[in-house]
Design a protein around this motif. Structure first.
Motif, PDB file in Angstrom:
ATOM      1  N   ARG A 161      -0.793  91.637  58.729  1.00  0.00           N
ATOM      2  CA  ARG A 161       0.373  91.656  57.827  1.00  0.00           C
ATOM      3  C   ARG A 161       1.334  90.530  58.195  1.00  0.00           C
ATOM      4  NH1 ARG A 161       3.433  96.667  58.759  1.00  0.00           N
ATOM      5  NH2 ARG A 161       2.685  96.418  60.894  1.00  0.00           N
ATOM      6  N   PRO A 162       1.858  89.833  57.179  1.00  0.00           N
ATOM      7  CA  PRO A 162       2.790  88.737  57.488  1.00  0.00           C
ATOM      8  C   PRO A 162       4.161  89.258  57.887  1.00  0.00           C
ATOM      9  CG  PRO A 162       2.597  88.998  55.119  1.00  0.00           C
ATOM     10  CD  PRO A 162       1.610  89.965  55.731  1.00  0.00           C
ATOM     11  N   LEU A 163       4.863  88.439  58.658  1.00  0.00           N
ATOM     12  CA  LEU A 163       6.255  88.720  59.019  1.00  0.00           C
ATOM     13  C   LEU A 163       7.103  87.578  58.483  1.00  0.00           C
ATOM     14  CD1 LEU A 163       8.263  90.506  60.765  1.00  0.00           C
ATOM     15  CD2 LEU A 163       8.004  88.735  62.497  1.00  0.00           C
ATOM     16  N   ALA A 164       8.009  87.891  57.588  1.00  0.00           N
ATOM     17  CA  ALA A 164       8.872  86.856  57.000  1.00  0.00           C
ATOM     18  C   ALA A 164       9.889  86.382  58.030  1.00  0.00           C
ATOM     19  CB  ALA A 164       9.581  87.398  55.771  1.00  0.00           C
ATOM     20  N   THR A 165      10.124  85.083  58.056  1.00  0.00           N
ATOM     21  CA  THR A 165      11.127  84.505  58.958  1.00  0.00           C
ATOM     22  C   THR A 165      12.307  83.919  58.203  1.00  0.00           C
ATOM     23  OG1 THR A 165      10.109  82.301  58.969  1.00  0.00           O
ATOM     24  CG2 THR A 165       9.284  83.906  60.579  1.00  0.00           C
ATOM     25  N   GLY A 166      12.144  83.694  56.911  1.00  0.00           N
ATOM     26  CA  GLY A 166      13.196  83.064  56.128  1.00  0.00           C
ATOM     27  C   GLY A 166      13.174  81.554  56.180  1.00  0.00           C
ATOM     28  N   VAL A 167      12.283  80.971  57.008  1.00  0.00           N
ATOM     29  CA  VAL A 167      12.155  79.514  57.140  1.00  0.00           C
ATOM     30  C   VAL A 167      10.926  79.081  56.334  1.00  0.00           C
ATOM     31  CG1 VAL A 167      11.898  77.581  58.737  1.00  0.00           C
ATOM     32  CG2 VAL A 167      13.202  79.609  59.418  1.00  0.00           C
ATOM     33  N   ARG A 168      11.119  78.287  55.313  1.00  0.00           N
ATOM     34  CA  ARG A 168      10.035  77.950  54.383  1.00  0.00           C
ATOM     35  C   ARG A 168       8.859  77.277  55.078  1.00  0.00           C
ATOM     36  NH1 ARG A 168      14.687  76.633  51.308  1.00  0.00           N
ATOM     37  NH2 ARG A 168      14.552  74.437  51.946  1.00  0.00           N
ATOM     38  N   ALA A 169       9.160  76.309  55.968  1.00  0.00           N
ATOM     39  CA  ALA A 169       8.084  75.575  56.638  1.00  0.00           C
ATOM     40  C   ALA A 169       7.225  76.498  57.477  1.00  0.00           C
ATOM     41  CB  ALA A 169       8.671  74.456  57.498  1.00  0.00           C
ATOM     42  N   LEU A 170       7.827  77.525  58.068  1.00  0.00           N
ATOM     43  CA  LEU A 170       7.062  78.472  58.880  1.00  0.00           C
ATOM     44  C   LEU A 170       6.293  79.450  58.001  1.00  0.00           C
ATOM     45  CD1 LEU A 170       9.411  79.452  61.857  1.00  0.00           C
ATOM     46  CD2 LEU A 170       7.497  77.868  61.862  1.00  0.00           C
ATOM     47  N   ASP A 171       6.973  80.059  57.042  1.00  0.00           N
ATOM     48  CA  ASP A 171       6.359  81.125  56.258  1.00  0.00           C
ATOM     49  C   ASP A 171       5.159  80.648  55.453  1.00  0.00           C
ATOM     50  OD1 ASP A 171       8.046  83.093  57.164  1.00  0.00           O
ATOM     51  OD2 ASP A 171       9.475  82.898  55.523  1.00  0.00           O
ATOM     52  N   THR A 172       5.109  79.363  55.098  1.00  0.00           N
ATOM     53  CA  THR A 172       4.017  78.863  54.268  1.00  0.00           C
ATOM     54  C   THR A 172       2.991  78.041  55.044  1.00  0.00           C
ATOM     55  OG1 THR A 172       5.355  76.923  53.672  1.00  0.00           O
ATOM     56  CG2 THR A 172       5.461  78.830  52.192  1.00  0.00           C
ATOM     57  N   LEU A 173       3.442  77.201  55.956  1.00  0.00           N
ATOM     58  CA  LEU A 173       2.530  76.288  56.636  1.00  0.00           C
ATOM     59  C   LEU A 173       2.155  76.735  58.048  1.00  0.00           C
ATOM     60  CD1 LEU A 173       4.162  72.958  55.419  1.00  0.00           C
ATOM     61  CD2 LEU A 173       2.146  74.092  54.506  1.00  0.00           C
ATOM     62  N   VAL A 174       2.985  77.555  58.671  1.00  0.00           N
ATOM     63  CA  VAL A 174       2.661  78.134  59.982  1.00  0.00           C
ATOM     64  C   VAL A 174       3.003  79.623  59.913  1.00  0.00           C
ATOM     65  CG1 VAL A 174       2.792  77.744  62.475  1.00  0.00           C
ATOM     66  CG2 VAL A 174       3.562  75.954  60.930  1.00  0.00           C
ATOM     67  N   PRO A 175       2.306  80.390  59.074  1.00  0.00           N
ATOM     68  CA  PRO A 175       2.695  81.786  58.824  1.00  0.00           C
ATOM     69  C   PRO A 175       2.585  82.652  60.073  1.00  0.00           C
ATOM     70  CG  PRO A 175       0.555  81.304  57.836  1.00  0.00           C
ATOM     71  CD  PRO A 175       1.122  79.995  58.287  1.00  0.00           C
ATOM     72  N   VAL A 176       3.545  83.561  60.193  1.00  0.00           N
ATOM     73  CA  VAL A 176       3.630  84.460  61.346  1.00  0.00           C
ATOM     74  C   VAL A 176       3.137  85.837  60.927  1.00  0.00           C
ATOM     75  CG1 VAL A 176       5.152  85.458  63.100  1.00  0.00           C
ATOM     76  CG2 VAL A 176       5.615  83.165  62.195  1.00  0.00           C
ATOM     77  N   GLY A 177       2.265  86.439  61.742  1.00  0.00           N
ATOM     78  CA  GLY A 177       1.789  87.789  61.483  1.00  0.00           C
ATOM     79  C   GLY A 177       2.473  88.798  62.383  1.00  0.00           C
TER      80      GLY A 177
ATOM     81  N   SER B 210      18.382  81.148  53.994  1.00  0.00           N
ATOM     82  CA  SER B 210      17.230  82.001  54.293  1.00  0.00           C
ATOM     83  C   SER B 210      16.476  82.254  52.993  1.00  0.00           C
ATOM     84  CB  SER B 210      17.691  83.326  54.912  1.00  0.00           C
ATOM     85  OG  SER B 210      16.588  84.151  55.205  1.00  0.00           O
ATOM     86  N   THR B 211      15.219  81.838  52.938  1.00  0.00           N
ATOM     87  CA  THR B 211      14.431  81.935  51.710  1.00  0.00           C
ATOM     88  C   THR B 211      13.478  83.118  51.788  1.00  0.00           C
ATOM     89  OG1 THR B 211      14.496  79.522  51.497  1.00  0.00           O
ATOM     90  CG2 THR B 211      12.857  80.703  50.172  1.00  0.00           C
ATOM     91  N   PRO B 212      13.540  84.049  50.822  1.00  0.00           N
ATOM     92  CA  PRO B 212      12.580  85.166  50.815  1.00  0.00           C
ATOM     93  C   PRO B 212      11.150  84.648  50.720  1.00  0.00           C
ATOM     94  CG  PRO B 212      14.403  85.573  49.294  1.00  0.00           C
ATOM     95  CD  PRO B 212      14.525  84.147  49.734  1.00  0.00           C
ATOM     96  N   LEU B 213      10.223  85.414  51.271  1.00  0.00           N
ATOM     97  CA  LEU B 213       8.825  84.995  51.343  1.00  0.00           C
ATOM     98  C   LEU B 213       8.226  84.683  49.970  1.00  0.00           C
ATOM     99  CD1 LEU B 213       6.619  84.493  53.431  1.00  0.00           C
ATOM    100  CD2 LEU B 213       5.951  86.881  53.225  1.00  0.00           C
TER     101      LEU B 213
END
Length: 438
Positions: A141-157, A421-424
């Motif tokens: 399951r993904p964990l949203a961080t609010g940082v676009r570069a992370l959530d899309t290109l280095v997604p956190v689970g 902070s950008t929603p996922l």
């Protein structure tokens, strides 16, 4: 009616019933004390100068006729013959809902001037069992961080352990504070290890704010604290996060920084007589890192998502601590000084950053968009020097031509102010709009 006492109550009763033996300090050298006249196990606490201004010390080595102890405070005033009393137990840590909104020191004691914890919390030993590898739930399951570069290109689970690698002054702490505000984790546990004292209040009041602090526990051990306190602070923060995970919660554990924790272990190891090895780090440092980092992750109940900053020495990403941490963690985010000095924040080099659980937490269509953006950035990087000297001819590579047209949109997507902070779903929608642009 017979009352059944809990094991914890029985243990405390046994300790209280033991004869009170007293030893003495026979020597002090560097960061260690030599104590004779009492027995204790490695890891137990002893009280130096009990009844006056007691100083806690931890037993780090046992000899036939003496103990080697490391103080959890200042040694000023300690002399040969100072009485020492064994406590019969290791360091214990408060856990429970009452910790939310509180700031603790490196030993788990309130630091914010708030009410005593008292019976509002439970106390557990600092040492704990790491979840068995075969009982850990898979990260899915993904964990949203609010940082676009992370959530899309280095997604956190949820349950992933991710390192944020950078030199000094490139924006590691700022990125952590941005994630603190934008994450959708149930609870945040923040360990500030070896930080400047000036930054602690700024982080709590400006970056966290009252709303963020209400769902957080902050553990602080500033750079002037004894090395053992700084080292213990990392394990205290982790132990608190483990207790929330055992309740079935999704916890975000943020530690700034793992490098300063390793430096504290280096001071402890060298003072205990270990030989220096790689760049002055004794072997215990490289044994401590996996013990600490493996405690995060999933369990049968909840998850701990670990974000650890790594201060790379001299911007060398292959120095011993960075290299060891990268081999243990489930991904790494690289911040570069070149982007930071150009005013590109967060200074994430997305081509050098990777999440090892990306395909497990991101649907296939969204992964396709992320890979396409990486392809364009990679193609643009390969010909950047040709473009700068005017040697690249339009039409040579359609992918490069397309990337050049989209550079303003890509830059706007990757740059983000700390207050934004950008929603996922919105982050993925913006990336898809860039990829599908003509």
């Amino acid at each position: 009616m017979t009352r059944v006492l809990s094991p914890a109550v029985l243990d405390r009763a046994r300790i209280a019933a033991r004869p009170q033996l007293t030893g003495i300090v026979t020597g002090a050298m560097g960061l260690t004390l030599s104590v004779e006249g009492i027995t204790a196990a490695v890891g137990d606490l002893v009280e130096v100068s009990p009844g006056q201004r007691p100083l806690l010390a931890e037993v780090v080595a046992v000899h036939r006729d003496r103990l080697t102890c490391m103080p959890l405070g200042d040694l000023s005033g300690i002399r040969s013959g100072t009485p020492v009393r064994p406590t019969g137990r290791p360091l214990q840590v408060p856990v429970g809902e009452a910790l939310l909104g509180r700031v603790l020191d490196g030993l788990g004691r309130p630091l914010d001037g708030g009410p005593p914890l008292g019976s509002l919390v439970s106390y557990v030993d600092l040492t704990s069992e790491t979840p068995n590898a075969l009982t850990r739930a898979r990260v899915s399951r993904p964990l949203a961080t609010g940082v676009r570069a992370l959530d899309t290109l280095v997604p956190v689970g949820r349950g992933q352990r991710l390192g944020i690698f950078a030199g000094s002054g490139v924006g590691k702490s700022t990125l952590l504070s941005q994630i603190t505000r934008g994450t959708d984790a149930d609870i945040r546990v923040i360990g500030l290890i070896g930080e400047r004292g000036r930054e602690v209040r700024e982080f709590i009041e400006e970056d966290l704010g009252p709303e963020g602090l209400a769902q957080s526990v902050v553990v602080v051990a500033t750079s002037d604290e004894p090395p053992l306190v700084r080292l213990k602070a990392a394990f205290v923060a982790t132990r608190i996060a483990e207790a929330f995970r055992d309740q079935g919660r999704d916890v975000l554990l943020m530690m700034d920084s793992i490098t300063r924790t390793a430096m504290a272990q280096r001071e402890v190891g060298l003072s205990a007589g270990e030989p220096p090895a790689t760049r002055g780090y004794p072997p215990s440092v490289f044994a401590m890192l996996p013990k600490l980092l493996e405690k995060a992750g999933t369990s049968t109940a909840g998850s701990i998502t670990g974000l650890y900053t790594v201060l790379v020495d001299g911007d060398d990403h292959n120095e011993p601590i960075a290299d060891t941490a990268r081999s243990i963690l489930d991904g790494h985010v690289v911040l570069t000084r070149k982007l930071a000095t150009a005013g590109h924040f967060p200074a994430i080099d997305v081509l050098e950053s990777i999440s090892r659980v990306a395909t497990a937490v991101v649907p296939g269509a969204q992964m396709t968009d992320a890979r396409e953006l990486r392809r364009m950035l990679g193609a643009l990087r390969d010909v950047r020097e040709l473009i700068e000297i005017g040697a690249y001819q339009t039409g040579t590579d359609p992918l490069v031509d397309r990337a050049r047209r989209l550079v303003p949109d890509i830059d706007a997507f990757l740059r983000q102010s700390t207050a934004d902070s950008t929603p996922l779903p919105e982050a993925w929608a913006r990336l898809h709009a860039i990829i599908t642009a003509a």
